[in-house]
Enzyme design. Structure first.
Site, PDB file in Angstrom:
ATOM      1  N   LYS A  53     -37.093 -78.747 -19.005  1.00 26.32           N
ATOM      2  CA  LYS A  53     -35.836 -79.305 -18.203  1.00 26.32           C
ATOM      3  C   LYS A  53     -35.270 -78.214 -17.504  1.00 26.32           C
ATOM      4  CE  LYS A  53     -35.865 -83.795 -20.420  1.00 26.32           C
ATOM      5  NZ  LYS A  53     -35.666 -84.796 -21.431  1.00 26.32           N
ATOM      6  N   GLN A  97     -30.324 -85.308 -24.862  1.00 25.99           N
ATOM      7  CA  GLN A  97     -31.513 -85.538 -25.399  1.00 25.99           C
ATOM      8  C   GLN A  97     -31.880 -86.288 -26.717  1.00 25.99           C
ATOM      9  OE1 GLN A  97     -34.136 -84.245 -23.696  1.00 25.99           O
ATOM     10  NE2 GLN A  97     -35.818 -84.882 -25.134  1.00 25.99           N
ATOM     11  N   ASP A 120     -30.731 -90.103 -16.686  1.00 22.92           N
ATOM     12  CA  ASP A 120     -31.706 -90.878 -17.508  1.00 22.92           C
ATOM     13  C   ASP A 120     -31.952 -92.208 -17.192  1.00 22.92           C
ATOM     14  OD1 ASP A 120     -33.345 -89.343 -19.313  1.00 22.92           O
ATOM     15  OD2 ASP A 120     -31.469 -89.235 -20.871  1.00 22.92           O
TER      16      ASP A 120
HETATM   17  N1  GUN Z   1     -36.251 -88.017 -25.461  1.00 23.85           N
HETATM   18  C1  GUN Z   1     -37.482 -88.465 -25.082  1.00 23.85           C
HETATM   19  N2  GUN Z   1     -37.765 -88.859 -23.993  1.00 23.85           N
HETATM   20  C2  GUN Z   1     -36.370 -88.621 -23.470  1.00 23.85           C
HETATM   21  C3  GUN Z   1     -35.909 -88.886 -21.931  1.00 23.85           C
HETATM   22  O1  GUN Z   1     -36.549 -89.422 -21.248  1.00 23.85           O
HETATM   23  N3  GUN Z   1     -34.409 -88.659 -22.012  1.00 23.85           N
HETATM   24  C4  GUN Z   1     -33.822 -88.265 -23.226  1.00 23.85           C
HETATM   25  N4  GUN Z   1     -32.323 -88.012 -22.902  1.00 23.85           N
HETATM   26  N5  GUN Z   1     -34.440 -88.067 -24.231  1.00 23.85           N
HETATM   27  C5  GUN Z   1     -35.661 -88.235 -24.569  1.00 23.85           C
END
Ligand code: GUN
Length: 280
Positions: A53, A97, A120
């Site tokens: 990211k 996350q 998200d």
């Molecule tokens: N953990 C696994 N996939 C995701 C996601 O799309 N967003 C977040 N914040 N955590 C994750």
């Protein structure tokens, strides 16, 4: 039939390039989209995802802040960081996350993120807005699945879509998005009586159960479009999806690989959501 492979990596790359072009145009006044990513603890997979990211932000010309907090971070510390970011005019998107360490209250953390910075799309207000068809930031992985189906020029109208998995992150939101495209949607899960019978009716399969190679070729209707959301690491270190690729590819018309299918799209959609939050 041998399926054509949907190259999510390439599609995501093009999308990220077009986002960069837009950011370059927007930044005439020195302002760019800003994304803050918070990682608590040392989960190896989460560290890799957060790294991807951060890299994508840099490449797109975004302002990026990554907060790596200790495993024993308290709920109060995490909430106060979110409060600070909610009030920071240089930050347009906030992502925590998941999963969080067990001692933290995930729901309270997600609920603390400002609705307009919820890139998200996990906040209950975002989920509710999606449900009733109001403008909101849509969860990245489900949005990426739909984008892949659109990229191959497939019209979902009137098609039977079967979603395997009912999580808040993928299964439920992707079902709503498929419904918005006028598909007839069935959501299957661990208590579904006859999964194979449901799947054999499906023109489109979205597999998001988190179990390696769970959906096999004998469950796929000839010509179906198969979108595999799973990312599972086997004991031998190999990454596989929720769909057994080789056997499913014998039946499907189109299929996403793992890795290189849905995964890269999730990041491209995160960039798109951050840009959208910046512009609104
Ligand atoms: N953990 C696994 N996939 C995701 C996601 O799309 N967003 C977040 N914040 N955590 C994750």
């Amino acid at each position: 039939m041998t399926a054509k492979v949907i190259d999510g990596k390439e599609i995501a790359k093009k999308l990220r390039e077009s986002i960069k072009v837009e950011v370059d145009k927007l930044k005439v006044n020195g302002k760019v989209p800003g994304l803050a990513v918070i990682l608590v603890g040392i989960d190896p997979a989460s560290q890799v995802y957060v790294g991807h990211k951060e890299k994508a932000c840099k490449e797109a010309g975004f302002h990026s802040e990554v907060y790596k907090l200790a495993e024993n971070t308290s709920q109060e510390e995490l909430l106060s960081l979110i409060d600070k970011l909610n009030n920071d005019p240089n930050i347009h998107g906030i992502l925590v996350q998941l999963p969080l360490p067990k001692h933290l209250d995930e729901k309270e953390v997600i609920n603390r993120i400002s609705f307009n910075k919820d890139v998200d799309g996990f906040h209950p207000l975002s989920a509710g807005a999606l449900f009733v068809g109001e403008k909101s930031l849509v969860p990245c992985t489900p949005k990426g699945c739909i984008q892949l189906i659109k990229e191959i020029g497939y019209d979902l109208k009137g098609k039977k879509a079967v979603v395997v998995g009912r999580s808040n992150i993928v299964g439920k939101p992707v079902s709503i998005l498929l419904l918005n495209e006028n598909a007839t949607v069935t959501i299957c899960h661990s208590r579904t009586k006859d999964l194979k019978a449901e799947l054999l009716e499906a023109d489109v399969v979205v597999a998001a159960i988190g179990r390696p190679n769970f959906v096999t070729g004998d469950m796929i209707k000839p010509g179906a479009v198969v979108i595999d959301v799973g990312i599972n690491r086997l004991d031998n270190g190999k990454l596989v999806g929720d769909v057994e690729f080789e056997s499913a590819a014998e039946k499907a018309s189109w299929i996403t690989p793992v890795p290189g299918g849905v995964g890269p799209m999730t990041i491209a959609m995160l960039m798109q959501n951050t840009l959208e939050a910046f512009k609104s």
